[in-house]
Each structure stands twice: as structure tokens, then as C-alpha cells.
Design a protein around this motif. Structure first.
Motif, PDB file in Angstrom:
ATOM      1  N   PHE A  65       0.828  -1.206   0.000  1.00  0.00           N
ATOM      2  CA  PHE A  65       0.000   0.000   0.000  1.00  0.00           C
ATOM      3  C   PHE A  65       0.864   1.259   0.000  1.00  0.00           C
ATOM      4  O   PHE A  65       1.980   1.271   0.523  1.00  0.00           O
ATOM      5  N   LEU A  66       0.286   2.301  -0.569  1.00  0.00           N
ATOM      6  CA  LEU A  66       0.820   3.660  -0.424  1.00  0.00           C
ATOM      7  C   LEU A  66      -0.246   4.472   0.290  1.00  0.00           C
ATOM      8  O   LEU A  66      -1.404   4.491  -0.138  1.00  0.00           O
ATOM      9  N   TYR A  67       0.144   5.146   1.390  1.00  0.00           N
ATOM     10  CA  TYR A  67      -0.804   6.022   2.091  1.00  0.00           C
ATOM     11  C   TYR A  67      -0.401   7.471   1.848  1.00  0.00           C
ATOM     12  O   TYR A  67       0.773   7.850   2.003  1.00  0.00           O
ATOM     13  N   LEU A  68      -1.371   8.295   1.474  1.00  0.00           N
ATOM     14  CA  LEU A  68      -1.161   9.733   1.305  1.00  0.00           C
ATOM     15  C   LEU A  68      -2.175  10.481   2.159  1.00  0.00           C
ATOM     16  O   LEU A  68      -3.364  10.144   2.178  1.00  0.00           O
ATOM     17  N   GLY A  69      -1.694  11.493   2.864  1.00  0.00           N
ATOM     18  CA  GLY A  69      -2.589  12.335   3.656  1.00  0.00           C
ATOM     19  C   GLY A  69      -2.310  13.797   3.382  1.00  0.00           C
ATOM     20  O   GLY A  69      -1.147  14.210   3.316  1.00  0.00           O
ATOM     21  N   ARG A  70      -3.371  14.586   3.190  1.00  0.00           N
ATOM     22  CA  ARG A  70      -3.210  16.020   2.927  1.00  0.00           C
ATOM     23  C   ARG A  70      -4.259  16.801   3.696  1.00  0.00           C
ATOM     24  O   ARG A  70      -5.413  16.384   3.767  1.00  0.00           O
ATOM     25  N   GLN A  71      -3.827  17.921   4.256  1.00  0.00           N
ATOM     26  CA  GLN A  71      -4.775  18.828   4.933  1.00  0.00           C
ATOM     27  C   GLN A  71      -4.657  20.212   4.314  1.00  0.00           C
ATOM     28  O   GLN A  71      -3.557  20.744   4.163  1.00  0.00           O
ATOM     29  N   TYR A  72      -5.808  20.782   3.949  1.00  0.00           N
ATOM     30  CA  TYR A  72      -5.840  22.092   3.296  1.00  0.00           C
ATOM     31  C   TYR A  72      -6.751  23.053   4.059  1.00  0.00           C
ATOM     32  O   TYR A  72      -7.742  22.636   4.673  1.00  0.00           O
ATOM     33  N   ARG A  73      -6.423  24.335   3.944  1.00  0.00           N
ATOM     34  CA  ARG A  73      -7.338  25.378   4.404  1.00  0.00           C
ATOM     35  C   ARG A  73      -8.378  25.624   3.325  1.00  0.00           C
ATOM     36  O   ARG A  73      -8.064  25.612   2.140  1.00  0.00           O
ATOM     37  N   ILE A  74      -9.609  25.879   3.740  1.00  0.00           N
ATOM     38  CA  ILE A  74     -10.644  26.264   2.776  1.00  0.00           C
ATOM     39  C   ILE A  74     -11.352  27.512   3.275  1.00  0.00           C
ATOM     40  O   ILE A  74     -11.375  27.815   4.474  1.00  0.00           O
ATOM     41  N   HIS A  75     -11.937  28.232   2.341  1.00  0.00           N
ATOM     42  CA  HIS A  75     -12.692  29.444   2.655  1.00  0.00           C
ATOM     43  C   HIS A  75     -13.971  29.065   3.396  1.00  0.00           C
ATOM     44  O   HIS A  75     -14.546  27.994   3.154  1.00  0.00           O
ATOM     45  N   PRO A  76     -14.455  29.914   4.311  1.00  0.00           N
ATOM     46  CA  PRO A  76     -15.708  29.608   5.028  1.00  0.00           C
ATOM     47  C   PRO A  76     -16.893  29.332   4.106  1.00  0.00           C
ATOM     48  O   PRO A  76     -17.821  28.605   4.475  1.00  0.00           O
ATOM     49  N   ASP A  77     -16.863  29.895   2.886  1.00  0.00           N
ATOM     50  CA  ASP A  77     -17.981  29.702   1.950  1.00  0.00           C
ATOM     51  C   ASP A  77     -17.732  28.559   0.960  1.00  0.00           C
ATOM     52  O   ASP A  77     -18.377  28.498  -0.086  1.00  0.00           O
ATOM     53  N   PHE A  78     -16.823  27.668   1.271  1.00  0.00           N
ATOM     54  CA  PHE A  78     -16.497  26.544   0.380  1.00  0.00           C
ATOM     55  C   PHE A  78     -17.757  25.713   0.090  1.00  0.00           C
ATOM     56  O   PHE A  78     -18.503  25.348   1.008  1.00  0.00           O
ATOM     57  N   PRO A  79     -18.018  25.398  -1.213  1.00  0.00           N
ATOM     58  CA  PRO A  79     -19.245  24.646  -1.575  1.00  0.00           C
ATOM     59  C   PRO A  79     -19.121  23.156  -1.262  1.00  0.00           C
ATOM     60  O   PRO A  79     -18.883  22.320  -2.146  1.00  0.00           O
ATOM     61  N   GLY A  80     -19.305  22.808  -0.005  1.00  0.00           N
ATOM     62  CA  GLY A  80     -19.077  21.441   0.466  1.00  0.00           C
ATOM     63  C   GLY A  80     -19.946  20.393  -0.198  1.00  0.00           C
ATOM     64  O   GLY A  80     -19.473  19.300  -0.524  1.00  0.00           O
ATOM     65  N   ASN A  81     -21.231  20.707  -0.412  1.00  0.00           N
ATOM     66  CA  ASN A  81     -22.143  19.711  -1.006  1.00  0.00           C
ATOM     67  C   ASN A  81     -21.739  19.351  -2.435  1.00  0.00           C
ATOM     68  O   ASN A  81     -21.755  18.176  -2.823  1.00  0.00           O
ATOM     69  N   GLU A  82     -21.369  20.365  -3.207  1.00  0.00           N
ATOM     70  CA  GLU A  82     -20.936  20.114  -4.582  1.00  0.00           C
ATOM     71  C   GLU A  82     -19.644  19.284  -4.586  1.00  0.00           C
ATOM     72  O   GLU A  82     -19.482  18.364  -5.397  1.00  0.00           O
ATOM     73  N   PHE A  83     -18.750  19.611  -3.662  1.00  0.00           N
ATOM     74  CA  PHE A  83     -17.483  18.873  -3.595  1.00  0.00           C
ATOM     75  C   PHE A  83     -17.739  17.412  -3.222  1.00  0.00           C
ATOM     76  O   PHE A  83     -17.098  16.503  -3.777  1.00  0.00           O
ATOM     77  N   ASP A  84     -18.664  17.178  -2.293  1.00  0.00           N
ATOM     78  CA  ASP A  84     -19.021  15.807  -1.904  1.00  0.00           C
ATOM     79  C   ASP A  84     -19.393  14.960  -3.119  1.00  0.00           C
ATOM     80  O   ASP A  84     -18.933  13.829  -3.283  1.00  0.00           O
ATOM     81  N   CYS A  85     -20.246  15.523  -3.964  1.00  0.00           N
ATOM     82  CA  CYS A  85     -20.712  14.784  -5.153  1.00  0.00           C
ATOM     83  C   CYS A  85     -19.549  14.417  -6.072  1.00  0.00           C
ATOM     84  O   CYS A  85     -19.460  13.282  -6.573  1.00  0.00           O
ATOM     85  N   GLU A  86     -18.641  15.378  -6.274  1.00  0.00           N
ATOM     86  CA  GLU A  86     -17.543  15.146  -7.216  1.00  0.00           C
ATOM     87  C   GLU A  86     -16.519  14.152  -6.686  1.00  0.00           C
ATOM     88  O   GLU A  86     -16.014  13.306  -7.423  1.00  0.00           O
ATOM     89  N   ILE A  87     -16.216  14.232  -5.382  1.00  0.00           N
ATOM     90  CA  ILE A  87     -15.203  13.302  -4.862  1.00  0.00           C
ATOM     91  C   ILE A  87     -15.768  11.880  -4.773  1.00  0.00           C
ATOM     92  O   ILE A  87     -15.038  10.893  -4.936  1.00  0.00           O
ATOM     93  N   LYS A  88     -17.087  11.758  -4.554  1.00  0.00           N
ATOM     94  CA  LYS A  88     -17.714  10.415  -4.569  1.00  0.00           C
ATOM     95  C   LYS A  88     -17.565   9.765  -5.940  1.00  0.00           C
ATOM     96  O   LYS A  88     -17.232   8.586  -6.055  1.00  0.00           O
TER      97      LYS A  88
END
Length: 354
Positions: A65-88
């Protein structure tokens, strides 16, 4: 019936044989990482938003296995629902599983191969932070006035008094919605050719209290809509408690603040302001000590980074072409990560002069 049983047995043997072969998930995880980074970039998350990252290889049985972990800052108005759909969709394409966790200050997407986590993407909403952009030395020339309309957020315009274009800049800056400061000439420590760099009228250490008050009132009355004062030069007077006390008493009567540009580290402005009872701001970053656009960009980003750490920052530049051009160019970046504000609206202190 026997033929059917033989078929089932053969199938199981092949299945167990294939299952026992070594399996390497590294290429699939690496490819998915490329596409995840493209996805977050499409949602406005850049590499400069990266907080932490981790990469490690490990083995379980015959599986690599290869494990990758990343943490990013996002703007308070980040469109979370739209992002959920795309990453799924993305995770499904790579035949992995997706688990989402949502906490008070984070969103975490764990991507699994079977029951093994191979990728973690954490998104951390940033709090609202404030940036006050102060531009000194206005009044010498009309050439830079168009920038007052072109920069689409509130600036703090520090105008030198009684110059040829002081009043023109004053009116144009007010019309564009910017804040006005008197850029008050104060005597600096002596140095080579310092005398010829002084303004025609400069508050000096050897002036009487009445002379200081008279000059300051005249300067303030010569401009409209002044909300505060900051020092032009002034390394000598900034260490003189008596002169600052006279200046601050005038400001207190007019309900104005003082911005200490901190041209010297041992300025006593904050101490005297607290004593008199006026608000005193202090500069965090000078952005254009070098008249170089890359340097100016990096200094502005330093101010943004400082604002993200402590909630606000005050940056000071000067009325120069490269400085204003860079600020205009960086408007999208500045408003993405901070709320640009007028100094009079920046509630930094619990009490005046604190």
C-alpha cells in the motif's frame, strides 16, 4: 452434477490462487492523488493552502500500500455539497470506498482499499480574518490617482498635507470609498541628506507645545473626512513622549486614532496613546522596502499569513506604481483569504489606546 461441482472447485482454486498473488495498490493511489489534486484545484484550493502532508508505504500480508494524507485550508464559503458529489464520483471510478467525517473545525474524507485507508483528505475552514492596507505618501503626483478607483476594496490612504495634489487625492479617495489618514511629517533622527528630505513643514522636537498643536490643527483642517493620523518618518519624535502627548490630545478631541508605522523598534507611541486614551494601531509589515514586484507580492502574502495567525494584520506600502499595480493584481487573492478593512472599523482592542 459432477461437472458443475468440478467447475465450482476450479473457480475457487483460481480465485484463491489469484488472491494469494502479491498485489500493489501504489500505482492506483498515485493516480488517484493526481486526480484529487486536480479536483480540489477546480474548487479553488491551491498548493499554498496546504497545511500538512504525509506519505508512507506499508505492507499487509502480500498486499503493498501507499498512504497519502493532505490537509488544506478552505474558505468559510467553500461549496461542500458540490465537492461531496464530485469526490464520490472520483473515488468510485478508482474502485475505492469513501468515508466522510465532519467535525466542528474540519471535514475529513478517508479513501479505503477494502478496509485499509490509503488516502486522507482533510479540509479545515479558515476563520474570518482582516487585513488593513495602508498606502502612504499621497499628494506628490496625480499620476497614481486612477488606482484609487481600480482597486476594488477599501484602502487606507495616508495623505501628506499641503502638497500640490493633497486635496485632489483627498476628494478622489473619499469618492472611491477609501479611508483618509493625515500622513503627519515628524522629525527623524539626523542622518546624511535627511534635512533635504523633510517636508516644508515638519513637527520637530524643538517646537513648543503650542506650535505642535497649531501645525497639527492646520494640517487636519486642510483635509476632508480624516479618521486618523500616521507618522511620516518621525524616528526622533516617536521617542519623544511630550511631543506625542500633545499630538494625541488633539486627536482625542477629534475622536481620531493613531497608526504607528514603527519606523523604530523603541517607539513610545502605544504607551502614550494608552495614557491619553486614544486608539493606537501598529504596523505589522512594510510591503515595499524594495521596489520589486515579486518582493512586494511576497510581503503582502506575509501580511495575509500573519492575519490568518492572529486574526488581523496591518500592512503599509507607498504611493508607487509597482506597489499599486501589485495590489490591484492581487485583489482576488487578498479577498479570498482576508476581509480588507478600514482602520476605523478594525476592532483590535478592548479599550482605547490598549
Amino acid at each position: 452434477m459432477r461437472i458443475f461441482l468440478k467447475f465450482i472447485l476450479a473457480f475457487l482454486l483460481i480465485y484463491f490462487f489469484l488472491s494469494s498473488l502479491p498485489k500493489d495498490y501504489t500505482p492506483r493511489v498515485s493516480q488517484m492523488d493526481i486526480e484529487v489534486r486536480k479536483l480540489i484545484s477546480a474548487f479553488g484550493i491551491q498548493e499554498r493552502d496546504l497545511i500538512t502532508s504525509m506519505k508512507k508505504s506499508f505492507q499487509r500480508g502480500n498486499r503493498k500500500f501507499l498512504y497519502l494524507g493532505r490537509q488544506y485550508r478552505i474558505h468559510p464559503d467553500f461549496p461542500g455539497n458540490e465537492f461531496d458529489c464530485e469526490i464520490k464520483k472520483l473515488v468510485k471510478t478508482h474502485k475505492f470506498r469513501l468515508q466522510k467525517e465532519k467535525g466542528k473545525n474540519f471535514i475529513r474524507y478517508n479513501i479505503l482499499a477494502g478496509n485499509t485507508v490509503v488516502y486522507t483528505l482533510s479540509l479545515k475552514p479558515t476563520k474570518k480574518v482582516y487585513l488593513a492596507v495602508v498606502i502612504d505618501d499621497w499628494g506628490y503626483t496625480p499620476n497614481l490617482i486612477p488606482f484609487l478607483e481600480e482597486i476594488k476594496f477599501p484602502l487606507n490612504i495616508a495623505i501628506l498635507p499641503e502638497l500640490d495634489y493633497s486635496r485632489t487625492v483627498n476628494i478622489m479617495a473619499l469618492n472611491a470609498g477609501h479611508e483618509i489618514l493625515l500622513h503627519l511629517p515628524l522629525e527623524p533622527l539626523s542622518g546624511e541628506k535627511m534635512e533635504e528630505r523633510l517636508e516644508k513643514v515638519t513637527i520637530r522636537k524643538d517646537m513648543t507645545s503650542e506650535e505642535v498643536r497649531e501645525v497639527l490643527r492646520r494640517f487636519l483642517n486642510g483635509l476632508q473626512g480624516v479618521k486618523g493620523v500616521n507618522n511620516h518618518m518621525g524616528s526622533l519624535v516617536s521617542k519623544d513622549e511630550d511631543k506625542l502627548r500633545e499630538i494625541f490630545r488633539v486627536l482625542k478631541k477629534r475622536r481620531m486614532y493613531y497608526l504607528d508605522s514603527k519606523v523604530i523598534p523603541d517607539s513610545v507611541a502605544s504607551k502614550v496613546a494608552k495614557e491619553v486614551g486614544i486608539r493606537c494601531f501598529q504596523r505589522d509589515v512594510f510591503i515595499d522596502n524594495k521596489d520589486d514586484e515579486e518582493y512586494i507580492k511576497n510581503q503582502i502574502r506575509k501580511g495575509i499569513k500573519m492575519a490568518r495567525k492572529k486574526g488581523y494584520s496591518i500592512i503599509i506600502g507607498h504611493a508607487k506604481y509597482h506597489t499599486l499595480r501589485v495590489i490591484k493584481e492581487m485583489v482576488p487573492e487578498i479577498i479570498e483569504y482576508t476581509i480588507p478593512v478600514k482602520l476605523s472599523g478594525l476592532e483590535l482592542y478592548e479599550s482605547p489606546g490598549h
